[in-house]
Motif scaffolding. Structure first.
Motif, PDB file in Angstrom:
ATOM      1  N   GLU A  92       0.829  -1.214   0.000  1.00 50.18           N
ATOM      2  CA  GLU A  92       0.000   0.000   0.000  1.00 50.18           C
ATOM      3  C   GLU A  92       0.864   1.264   0.000  1.00 50.18           C
ATOM      4  O   GLU A  92       0.545   2.244  -0.676  1.00 50.18           O
ATOM      5  N   ARG A  95       1.871   1.902  -3.405  1.00 49.82           N
ATOM      6  CA  ARG A  95       0.783   2.497  -4.206  1.00 49.82           C
ATOM      7  C   ARG A  95       0.683   4.005  -3.948  1.00 49.82           C
ATOM      8  O   ARG A  95       0.449   4.798  -4.870  1.00 49.82           O
ATOM      9  N   LEU A  96       0.890   4.396  -2.691  1.00 51.14           N
ATOM     10  CA  LEU A  96       0.844   5.835  -2.382  1.00 51.14           C
ATOM     11  C   LEU A  96       1.979   6.577  -3.076  1.00 51.14           C
ATOM     12  O   LEU A  96       1.801   7.693  -3.583  1.00 51.14           O
ATOM     13  N   LYS A  99       1.205   6.930  -6.690  1.00 44.45           N
ATOM     14  CA  LYS A  99       0.190   7.976  -6.879  1.00 44.45           C
ATOM     15  C   LYS A  99       0.833   9.359  -6.848  1.00 44.45           C
ATOM     16  O   LYS A  99       0.498  10.232  -7.641  1.00 44.45           O
ATOM     17  N   ASP A 105      -2.064   4.824  -8.826  1.00 42.81           N
ATOM     18  CA  ASP A 105      -1.478   3.814  -7.934  1.00 42.81           C
ATOM     19  C   ASP A 105      -1.360   2.434  -8.587  1.00 42.81           C
ATOM     20  O   ASP A 105      -0.903   1.485  -7.960  1.00 42.81           O
TER      21      ASP A 105
END
Ligand code: GLU
Length: 301
Positions: A92, A95-96, A99, A105
């Protein structure tokens, strides 16, 4: 039933860990929960004015960020065999970061890293960053840079469920212990239980197989990694719950790319401020953690 078992596990672990590992009181879902628990709607947006840096320039021209992570560690980085997705807190955070750099993401290539090849993969440019339960320490800082820390774990011990003799790290003296090559866990056992016979593997899952088979008396690494394995094998293993180190997790980067390190630290700070860090944690490791940890202070060295 399932919930009850988890809460007992978490309560036991949280009690045992005290303050040494604020992020430790967690367990995984046994595969299902974490996989289905994708956080809804991060606040993170693409950064305006992305600075020039060797890594950031490469990511932008490729249109993807390449992240090295673990593929076999529930809660932090676990490859879903059905979907191929990587689930967990490290995934996660990846993904941040994607982004913030690329505005999307999904623009990530995940590459599996094991403990012993993380510095090599960073130095050789095989990955832009390693987000993989990677402890920040001075020896590693000789070769790579670290953003963070973003989480604080602590080394602990896992034994067979019926074991009553191993209660602390010193009890490992004279015993056979499995761990992973190139990890801080390997070094910590050797220094804190010098009479232990340490058997080294490439991954914590294979080190766990040695415990199951009776080739070793215990496995030792970070509490959050062991809790994931205990949860997958609740009838076979248990956590001792006596942490004996602090393991601040950082994001490994090319040592010379200070601009990228600042950018990643800014991303972590932003995620902690806008609630994305908390969302990512809640959807992964925190899914079964009654008391979410406060992120440790970022060290902008
Ligand atoms: N956090 C420790 C380390 O970085 C142990 C876990 C791991 O090997 O990923 O070595």
């Amino acid at each position: 039933m399932f919930r009850r078992r988890l809460s007992v596990l978490v309560a036991t672990a949280a009690l045992a860990m005290g303050t040494a590992a604020c992020g430790g009181g967690t367990s995984s879902s046994g595969g299902g929960l974490a996989a289905s628990a994708k956080p809804a709607g991060y606040a993170m947006t693409q950064a305006t004015n992305i600075p020039a840096s060797p890594t950031l320039d490469a990511i932008k021209s490729r249109g993807k960020i390449v992240i090295g992570t673990k593929f076999d560690q529930p809660l932090f980085g676990l490859k879903n065999p059905v979907t191929g997705n990587i689930d967990g807190f490290d995934a996660e955070l990846s993904r941040l970061l994607a982004k913030r750099v690329l505005g999307d993401d999904k623009k990530i290539d995940f590459v599996e890293t094991v403990s012993k090849n993380r510095e090599d993969f960073i130095e050789q440019g095989k990955v832009d960053a390693v987000i993989a339960t990677y402890t920040i320490n001075d020896a590693r800082k000789q070769r790579v840079g670290f953003a963070g820390p973003y989480y604080l774990a602590g080394q602990d011990i896992m034994v067979k469920k019926d074991n009553t003799t191993i209660k602390s790290v010193t009890d490992l003296n004279g015993k056979k212990v499995s761990s992973v090559q190139g990890s801080t866990s390997e070094q910590n056992i050797k220094s804190k239980a010098p009479q232990a016979q340490v058997l080294l593997f490439d991954t914590y899952t294979t080190a766990g197989e040695a415990l199951r088979d009776g080739r070793v008396d215990a496995e030792s690494t970070d509490n959050v990694i062991l809790l994931g394995l205990v949860d997958k094998n609740p009838d076979a293993f248990k956590l001792v719950g006596a942490p004996f180190t602090q393991e601040p997790y950082g994001i490994g980067l090319k040592k010379a790319d200070t601009v990228f390190r600042n950018f990643v630290n800014d991303t972590l700070a932003e995620a902690e401020k806008n609630g994305d860090w908390q969302k990512a944690y809640a959807a992964t490791a925190g899914k079964v953690d009654p008391k979410p940890p406060t992120p440790p202070a970022i060290d902008r060295y």
